[in-house]
Write a protein that holds these residues in place. Structure first.
Motif, short mmCIF file in Angstrom:
data_model
loop_
_atom_site.label_atom_id
_atom_site.label_comp_id
_atom_site.label_asym_id
_atom_site.label_seq_id
_atom_site.Cartn_x
_atom_site.Cartn_y
_atom_site.Cartn_z
N VAL A 48 0.83 -1.20 0.00
CA VAL A 48 0.00 0.00 0.00
C VAL A 48 0.87 1.26 0.00
CG1 VAL A 48 -1.71 1.33 1.28
CG2 VAL A 48 -1.89 -1.16 1.19
N VAL A 64 -3.87 3.45 -4.51
CA VAL A 64 -4.15 4.36 -3.40
C VAL A 64 -3.52 5.73 -3.58
CG1 VAL A 64 -4.25 2.37 -1.85
CG2 VAL A 64 -2.17 3.76 -1.93
N MET A 83 -6.35 7.57 5.16
CA MET A 83 -7.04 7.02 4.01
C MET A 83 -8.28 7.85 3.74
SD MET A 83 -6.64 2.94 4.83
CE MET A 83 -7.77 2.98 6.22
N LEU A 86 -12.47 6.46 0.67
CA LEU A 86 -12.45 5.01 0.72
C LEU A 86 -13.55 4.42 -0.15
CD1 LEU A 86 -11.69 4.63 4.50
CD2 LEU A 86 -10.29 3.69 2.65
N ASP A 90 -11.18 -1.09 -1.00
CA ASP A 90 -10.18 -0.89 0.05
C ASP A 90 -10.42 -1.80 1.25
OD1 ASP A 90 -10.45 2.57 -0.73
OD2 ASP A 90 -8.78 1.25 -1.27
#
Length: 122
Positions: A48, A64, A83, A86, A90
């Motif tokens: 990630v 991402v 984050m 979303l 995810d």
């Protein structure tokens, strides 16, 4: 043996934001490279984001990039994964990893946490 612990995972809805935290039993933030990985049901663990201890620019996966941000607070010995935006893709267990040579490949990390579940609903 250094222990790494993640926290912050929970259930959210599409479009929401969430911040994961990673800390260690010893100093990791600013001392080791720290990365975030995730594993969705039935899928392999995937990279990630990662943050170097040497000032090198962080690295993100294409999926991402622009939505997630990795950062650290060395005083708190914590590495964060912010984050945003979303979506259901995810949804996964998110793992924090630390190591002297860690970067985008999981095998380059020495220490792993147990993971924290992030679930994104439509």
């Amino acid at each position: 043996q250094l222990q790494v612990v993640e926290s912050g995972g929970r259930s959210v809805q599409t479009g929401d934001s969430l911040r994961l935290s990673c800390t260690g039993s010893g100093q990791i933030a600013g001392s080791l490279n720290v990365g975030w990985f995730r594993q969705a049901p039935g899928k392999e663990r995937e990279f990630v984001a990662t943050l170097s201890n040497s000032g090198r620019a962080p690295e993100y996966s294409e999926s991402v990039k622009g939505r997630f941000t990795i950062s650290l607070d060395s005083h708190e010995n914590t590495v964060y994964l912010q984050m945003n935006s979303l979506n259901v893709e995810d949804t996964a267990v998110y793992y924090c990893a630390a190591g002297w040579s860690g970067w985008v490949r999981a095998g380059t990390y020495d220490y792993w946490g147990q993971g924290t579940q992030v679930t994104v609903s439509p």
